[in-house]
Design a protein around this motif. Structure first.
Motif, PDB file in Angstrom:
ATOM      1  N   LEU A   1     -48.559  -4.763  11.739  1.00 38.32           N
ATOM      2  CA  LEU A   1     -47.335  -4.946  12.516  1.00 38.32           C
ATOM      3  C   LEU A   1     -47.391  -6.259  13.289  1.00 38.32           C
ATOM      4  CD1 LEU A   1     -44.598  -3.961  13.521  1.00 38.32           C
ATOM      5  CD2 LEU A   1     -45.808  -2.692  15.338  1.00 38.32           C
ATOM      6  N   GLY A   2     -48.563  -6.602  13.802  1.00 38.87           N
ATOM      7  CA  GLY A   2     -48.733  -7.867  14.514  1.00 38.87           C
ATOM      8  C   GLY A   2     -48.505  -9.064  13.607  1.00 38.87           C
ATOM      9  N   LEU A   3     -48.970  -8.967  12.358  1.00 40.73           N
ATOM     10  CA  LEU A   3     -48.736 -10.052  11.400  1.00 40.73           C
ATOM     11  C   LEU A   3     -47.253 -10.183  11.075  1.00 40.73           C
ATOM     12  CD1 LEU A   3     -51.746  -9.556   8.950  1.00 40.73           C
ATOM     13  CD2 LEU A   3     -51.291 -11.552  10.384  1.00 40.73           C
ATOM     14  N   LEU A   4     -46.570  -9.058  10.855  1.00 41.48           N
ATOM     15  CA  LEU A   4     -45.132  -9.081  10.581  1.00 41.48           C
ATOM     16  C   LEU A   4     -44.373  -9.669  11.769  1.00 41.48           C
ATOM     17  CD1 LEU A   4     -42.716  -8.286   8.784  1.00 41.48           C
ATOM     18  CD2 LEU A   4     -42.746  -6.064   9.955  1.00 41.48           C
ATOM     19  N   HIS A   5     -44.728  -9.199  12.961  1.00 36.26           N
ATOM     20  CA  HIS A   5     -44.114  -9.679  14.204  1.00 36.26           C
ATOM     21  C   HIS A   5     -44.296 -11.196  14.333  1.00 36.26           C
ATOM     22  CE1 HIS A   5     -43.196  -9.821  18.518  1.00 36.26           C
ATOM     23  NE2 HIS A   5     -44.330 -10.468  18.677  1.00 36.26           N
ATOM     24  N   THR A   6     -45.500 -11.667  14.065  1.00 35.22           N
ATOM     25  CA  THR A   6     -45.793 -13.102  14.160  1.00 35.22           C
ATOM     26  C   THR A   6     -44.981 -13.894  13.134  1.00 35.22           C
ATOM     27  OG1 THR A   6     -48.008 -12.641  14.996  1.00 35.22           O
ATOM     28  CG2 THR A   6     -47.639 -14.825  14.044  1.00 35.22           C
ATOM     29  N   ALA A   7     -44.908 -13.401  11.907  1.00 30.73           N
ATOM     30  CA  ALA A   7     -44.144 -14.098  10.863  1.00 30.73           C
ATOM     31  C   ALA A   7     -42.667 -14.191  11.249  1.00 30.73           C
ATOM     32  CB  ALA A   7     -44.311 -13.381   9.525  1.00 30.73           C
ATOM     33  N   ILE A   8     -42.107 -13.104  11.739  1.00 28.99           N
ATOM     34  CA  ILE A   8     -40.694 -13.112  12.134  1.00 28.99           C
ATOM     35  C   ILE A   8     -40.477 -14.051  13.316  1.00 28.99           C
ATOM     36  CG2 ILE A   8     -38.796 -11.702  13.049  1.00 28.99           C
ATOM     37  CD1 ILE A   8     -40.068  -9.330  11.485  1.00 28.99           C
ATOM     38  N   SER A   9     -41.407 -14.037  14.259  1.00 30.14           N
ATOM     39  CA  SER A   9     -41.246 -14.911  15.432  1.00 30.14           C
ATOM     40  C   SER A   9     -41.343 -16.383  15.043  1.00 30.14           C
ATOM     41  CB  SER A   9     -42.261 -14.564  16.519  1.00 30.14           C
ATOM     42  OG  SER A   9     -43.579 -14.883  16.108  1.00 30.14           O
ATOM     43  N   LEU A  10     -42.150 -16.697  14.038  1.00 28.36           N
ATOM     44  CA  LEU A  10     -42.225 -18.083  13.569  1.00 28.36           C
ATOM     45  C   LEU A  10     -40.906 -18.522  12.930  1.00 28.36           C
ATOM     46  CD1 LEU A  10     -45.869 -18.195  12.151  1.00 28.36           C
ATOM     47  CD2 LEU A  10     -45.006 -19.267  14.253  1.00 28.36           C
ATOM     48  N   VAL A  11     -40.241 -17.598  12.236  1.00 27.58           N
ATOM     49  CA  VAL A  11     -38.915 -17.895  11.680  1.00 27.58           C
ATOM     50  C   VAL A  11     -37.942 -18.172  12.827  1.00 27.58           C
ATOM     51  CG1 VAL A  11     -36.946 -16.933  10.413  1.00 27.58           C
ATOM     52  CG2 VAL A  11     -39.276 -16.615   9.540  1.00 27.58           C
ATOM     53  N   ALA A  12     -37.994 -17.339  13.865  1.00 27.12           N
ATOM     54  CA  ALA A  12     -37.108 -17.525  15.022  1.00 27.12           C
ATOM     55  C   ALA A  12     -37.363 -18.872  15.688  1.00 27.12           C
ATOM     56  CB  ALA A  12     -37.296 -16.388  16.026  1.00 27.12           C
ATOM     57  N   LEU A  13     -38.620 -19.204  15.903  1.00 24.84           N
ATOM     58  CA  LEU A  13     -38.946 -20.498  16.518  1.00 24.84           C
ATOM     59  C   LEU A  13     -38.458 -21.653  15.653  1.00 24.84           C
ATOM     60  CD1 LEU A  13     -42.522 -19.767  17.876  1.00 24.84           C
ATOM     61  CD2 LEU A  13     -40.503 -20.338  19.237  1.00 24.84           C
ATOM     62  N   TRP A  14     -38.700 -21.570  14.360  1.00 23.25           N
ATOM     63  CA  TRP A  14     -38.242 -22.629  13.455  1.00 23.25           C
ATOM     64  C   TRP A  14     -36.725 -22.787  13.539  1.00 23.25           C
ATOM     65  CZ3 TRP A  14     -34.906 -22.193   9.306  1.00 23.25           C
ATOM     66  CH2 TRP A  14     -34.717 -23.352   8.568  1.00 23.25           C
ATOM     67  N   ALA A  15     -35.997 -21.671  13.443  1.00 28.29           N
ATOM     68  CA  ALA A  15     -34.532 -21.735  13.468  1.00 28.29           C
ATOM     69  C   ALA A  15     -34.027 -22.258  14.814  1.00 28.29           C
ATOM     70  CB  ALA A  15     -33.935 -20.365  13.168  1.00 28.29           C
ATOM     71  N   GLY A  16     -34.650 -21.820  15.897  1.00 38.45           N
ATOM     72  CA  GLY A  16     -34.242 -22.278  17.221  1.00 38.45           C
ATOM     73  C   GLY A  16     -34.441 -23.765  17.407  1.00 38.45           C
ATOM     74  N   TYR A  17     -35.621 -24.248  17.033  1.00 36.70           N
ATOM     75  CA  TYR A  17     -35.893 -25.679  17.184  1.00 36.70           C
ATOM     76  C   TYR A  17     -35.066 -26.521  16.216  1.00 36.70           C
ATOM     77  CZ  TYR A  17     -39.558 -24.931  20.566  1.00 36.70           C
ATOM     78  OH  TYR A  17     -40.235 -24.587  21.697  1.00 36.70           O
ATOM     79  N   GLN A  18     -34.888 -26.043  14.987  1.00 35.41           N
ATOM     80  CA  GLN A  18     -34.039 -26.767  14.033  1.00 35.41           C
ATOM     81  C   GLN A  18     -32.619 -26.877  14.559  1.00 35.41           C
ATOM     82  OE1 GLN A  18     -36.143 -28.571  11.896  1.00 35.41           O
ATOM     83  NE2 GLN A  18     -34.325 -28.321  10.669  1.00 35.41           N
ATOM     84  N   SER A  19     -32.118 -25.793  15.114  1.00 31.71           N
ATOM     85  CA  SER A  19     -30.770 -25.785  15.663  1.00 31.71           C
ATOM     86  C   SER A  19     -30.660 -26.783  16.820  1.00 31.71           C
ATOM     87  CB  SER A  19     -30.407 -24.369  16.120  1.00 31.71           C
ATOM     88  OG  SER A  19     -29.051 -24.269  16.420  1.00 31.71           O
TER      89      SER A  19
END
Length: 168
Positions: free
Chosen positions: A7-25
């Motif tokens: 669950l921690g790995l899944l959580h981390t992967a999803i959070s990296l997507v969020a960070l990428w999308a936020g910074y790209q935006s």
């Protein structure tokens, strides 16, 4: 890997997507806009990050990280309100950027209390150096928010009364 559960790995992967999308935006548009594709990716990956984070209890029971998830969801909900006040677009811009800062707090904590492996930079969430780092990151986000407000104000001034562009 780094002591993470599945669950921690899944959580981390999803959070990296969020960070990428936020910074790209931020880089592409100067703000996180949920009406745009990157903003939608940011919104939903942030929600999933919060929800998956509620199931992680490696530091004991419900704690500050879980409260930050609740706060993030509340701020997201507030930022989505379609209020019709002149100052509201400024507040929304700041709220979206604030949620990106909220991602950084556990991101910094969890990353640098594990990395480099065997000799992490910080001893834990209460490490004064980590708290100072979070403070510096907050100041950087405050500057970004200020720049966003100035940019939004400049754009608003360059538009005519009906929202059309006027020559300057």
């Amino acid at each position: 890997m780094f002591g993470l559960t599945p669950l921690g790995l899944l959580h981390t992967a999803i959070s990296l997507v969020a960070l990428w999308a936020g910074y790209q935006s931020l880089l592409q548009r100067g703000a996180i806009d949920p009406r745009q594709r990157l903003g939608q990716v940011y919104l939903w990956s942030t929600v999933l990050t919060c929800l998956t984070g509620f199931g992680i209890f490696q530091r004991g029971g419900f704690n500050e990280a879980h409260m930050l998830g609740v706060l993030t969801l509340l701020v997201l909900g507030l930022a989505l309100l379609p209020l019709r006040m002149r100052w509201w677009p400024y507040a929304q811009t700041a709220l979206w950027t604030l949620t990106l800062f909220f991602h950084m707090v556990p991101g910094l904590t969890e990353t640098f209390t594990r990395v480099p492996r065997g000799a992490p930079l910080f001893t834990g969430p209460d490490d004064p150096q980590l708290q100072a780092t979070v403070g510096v990151v907050f100041c950087a986000f405050a500057v970004v928010m200020l720049l966003q407000m100035l940019h939004r104000r400049r754009r608003a001034r360059s538009r005519g009364p009906a929202g059309t562009r006027t020559a300057l």
